[in-house]
Design a protein around this motif. Sequence first.
Motif, short mmCIF file in Angstrom:
data_model
loop_
_atom_site.label_atom_id
_atom_site.label_comp_id
_atom_site.label_asym_id
_atom_site.label_seq_id
_atom_site.Cartn_x
_atom_site.Cartn_y
_atom_site.Cartn_z
N MET A 112 -5.89 -25.59 -25.94
CA MET A 112 -4.99 -24.45 -25.75
C MET A 112 -3.53 -24.84 -26.03
N ILE A 113 -3.14 -26.00 -25.54
CA ILE A 113 -1.78 -26.48 -25.82
C ILE A 113 -1.61 -26.73 -27.31
N GLY A 114 -2.65 -27.24 -27.95
CA GLY A 114 -2.59 -27.47 -29.39
C GLY A 114 -2.40 -26.18 -30.18
N LEU A 115 -3.05 -25.11 -29.76
CA LEU A 115 -2.88 -23.83 -30.45
C LEU A 115 -1.46 -23.31 -30.29
N VAL A 116 -0.89 -23.45 -29.10
CA VAL A 116 0.52 -23.06 -28.90
C VAL A 116 1.41 -23.87 -29.82
N HIS A 117 1.14 -25.16 -29.88
CA HIS A 117 1.91 -26.04 -30.76
C HIS A 117 1.81 -25.58 -32.21
N PHE A 118 0.59 -25.31 -32.66
CA PHE A 118 0.35 -24.93 -34.05
C PHE A 118 1.10 -23.65 -34.43
N PHE A 119 0.97 -22.63 -33.61
CA PHE A 119 1.51 -21.31 -33.99
C PHE A 119 2.99 -21.13 -33.67
N PHE A 120 3.47 -21.79 -32.61
CA PHE A 120 4.82 -21.49 -32.14
C PHE A 120 5.83 -22.62 -32.30
N ILE A 121 5.36 -23.81 -32.64
CA ILE A 121 6.29 -24.94 -32.74
C ILE A 121 6.19 -25.62 -34.10
N TRP A 122 5.00 -26.12 -34.44
CA TRP A 122 4.84 -26.83 -35.73
C TRP A 122 3.36 -26.87 -36.08
N ARG A 123 3.02 -26.44 -37.28
CA ARG A 123 1.61 -26.32 -37.59
C ARG A 123 0.99 -27.60 -38.15
N GLY A 124 1.65 -28.71 -37.97
CA GLY A 124 1.04 -30.00 -38.27
C GLY A 124 0.27 -30.56 -37.07
N ASP A 125 -0.05 -29.69 -36.11
CA ASP A 125 -0.68 -30.10 -34.86
C ASP A 125 -1.99 -30.87 -35.07
N TYR B 258 5.04 -36.76 -28.08
CA TYR B 258 4.51 -36.11 -29.27
C TYR B 258 4.97 -34.66 -29.37
N LEU B 259 4.73 -33.88 -28.31
CA LEU B 259 5.15 -32.47 -28.34
C LEU B 259 6.67 -32.33 -28.23
N GLY B 260 7.28 -33.21 -27.46
CA GLY B 260 8.73 -33.15 -27.32
C GLY B 260 9.43 -33.41 -28.65
N THR B 261 8.86 -34.29 -29.46
CA THR B 261 9.41 -34.53 -30.79
C THR B 261 9.39 -33.26 -31.62
N SER B 262 8.28 -32.51 -31.56
CA SER B 262 8.19 -31.27 -32.33
C SER B 262 9.26 -30.27 -31.89
N VAL B 263 9.48 -30.18 -30.58
CA VAL B 263 10.52 -29.27 -30.08
C VAL B 263 11.90 -29.75 -30.53
N LEU B 264 12.13 -31.05 -30.44
CA LEU B 264 13.42 -31.59 -30.88
C LEU B 264 13.64 -31.35 -32.36
N MET B 265 12.60 -31.49 -33.17
CA MET B 265 12.74 -31.25 -34.60
C MET B 265 13.02 -29.78 -34.89
N MET B 266 12.49 -28.86 -34.08
CA MET B 266 12.86 -27.45 -34.22
C MET B 266 14.36 -27.29 -34.01
N LEU C 71 14.78 -42.69 -36.98
CA LEU C 71 15.32 -43.79 -36.18
C LEU C 71 16.04 -43.27 -34.95
N ALA C 72 16.81 -42.20 -35.10
CA ALA C 72 17.52 -41.62 -33.96
C ALA C 72 16.54 -41.09 -32.92
N THR C 73 15.45 -40.48 -33.37
CA THR C 73 14.46 -39.94 -32.44
C THR C 73 13.70 -41.05 -31.75
N TRP C 74 13.41 -42.13 -32.48
CA TRP C 74 12.80 -43.30 -31.83
C TRP C 74 13.69 -43.79 -30.68
N ALA C 75 14.98 -43.84 -30.93
CA ALA C 75 15.91 -44.30 -29.90
C ALA C 75 15.83 -43.41 -28.66
N ILE C 76 15.73 -42.10 -28.88
CA ILE C 76 15.62 -41.17 -27.75
C ILE C 76 14.33 -41.43 -26.97
#
Length: 420
Positions: A118-131, A349-357, A381-386
């Motif tokens: 269910m979380i994956g479907l939210v990720h796919f449709f509303f955040i990033w479809r590379g889920d 993993y999911l936080g990265t997708s939100v940050l990339m948005m 590299l910047a996101t790895w640091a975060i």
Amino acid sequence: MTEQAEQATPEQVRPTGGTNRIASLDFIRGLAVMGILAANIVAFGQPMTAYMYPDAFTVPHSAAEDWMWVLQFVLIDSKMRGLFTLLFGAGMVLFLERAAARGQGRWLQVRRLFWLGMIGLVHFFFIWRGDILFLYACAGLAALLFVGLSRRKLLVLGLIGYLGGALFYTGILGFLPMMEGSQEAAFAEMAEDLESEKQADLADGRYETQLIGDGDYGAWVNHNITEHGPEIGFVLMLFWFETLPLMLVGMAAFRYGLFDGGVDPGRQRKWGWGLWIVGTALTIPVALWAKAGGLTYYGTLAAMSAWSMVPRLFAILGLLALLALWGQQIAGPLAQRVSAAGRAAFTNYLGTSVLMMLVFHGWAGGLFGQLGRTELYIVTLATWAIMLLWSKPWLERFRFGPLEWLWRCLTYWRLFPLRR
């Protein structure tokens, strides 16, 4: 170890204590979740097709960046996802052991996978479809059917399934470059169909670039649902013969003791280096073949999804053996932060997708389609640091990462204390 012990199911083996953690699993997860971003960053900041096909970039892709494509293909692409998949299988066995120790059965794992899906479907449709989460949930449910097998049978079945999938993908995709742009009468109609599919894919990428650049989030979500919703079934089919077999291999690796000293370190090191060197050496010619062909649409597709499957299996298994060994021994501040990122891998993993948005969508940072491969690696590299900066101090104060806590509460259907 006796055959009787080898045949033991998760309900029979000695459980792992609920508060104990296997250090190597956290360490590998941390590296894998960071590596997945390195693989996915192009698809975050450019049209999805640019992940494999440099001409889909909306900015020029230099000759030096073509070589970066080669380097990424050899060292990173599909390797980090493969590691993550192996770890998912190992984690399923560990979860079942702990559940068995509390007198709970496999239905708890089913509920856990349901919420992941269910979380994956939210990720796919509303955040990033590379889920990948929905795929993992479906493959995990199938893997439960095999969890009672011995470690040897899991390993053999997983390897046979993976190699069968490699043959399947190679038969379907491996020879498409021969027909791409072909003028021969026998292939003319197919070449025309392939070109039509390619242009449709590129046109979709241009339309998504416009939607994201304009900051029209509602239209972008609607496009994901109406145009890409049916792709979920295709993605399941496309990756099924890779994901499920690797999960079975991960289950076997856990039962062989690969992550906690159950294998002789010298033997594990020798096999790890040998497999990684062989896999990498066999991947290099595939990458150079794709580059020599001009990194064409169907050439890169065949390289990534067909011809590199067997070589990368060697590389993935070699990496797993080496990292599992190093994860048991490595220490120091950086290693601790990598392991903490692994303990919070779901959130990272999911936080990265939100940050990339926030970085790329037009209603926020607005950088989608503006950065080339080199600049996107700087974002990585910047996101790895975060990831490395927040994970350790958070886990020093709290029991779980934020999404790990939510997933746990949904799985058991009760609130757990978060603060230590």
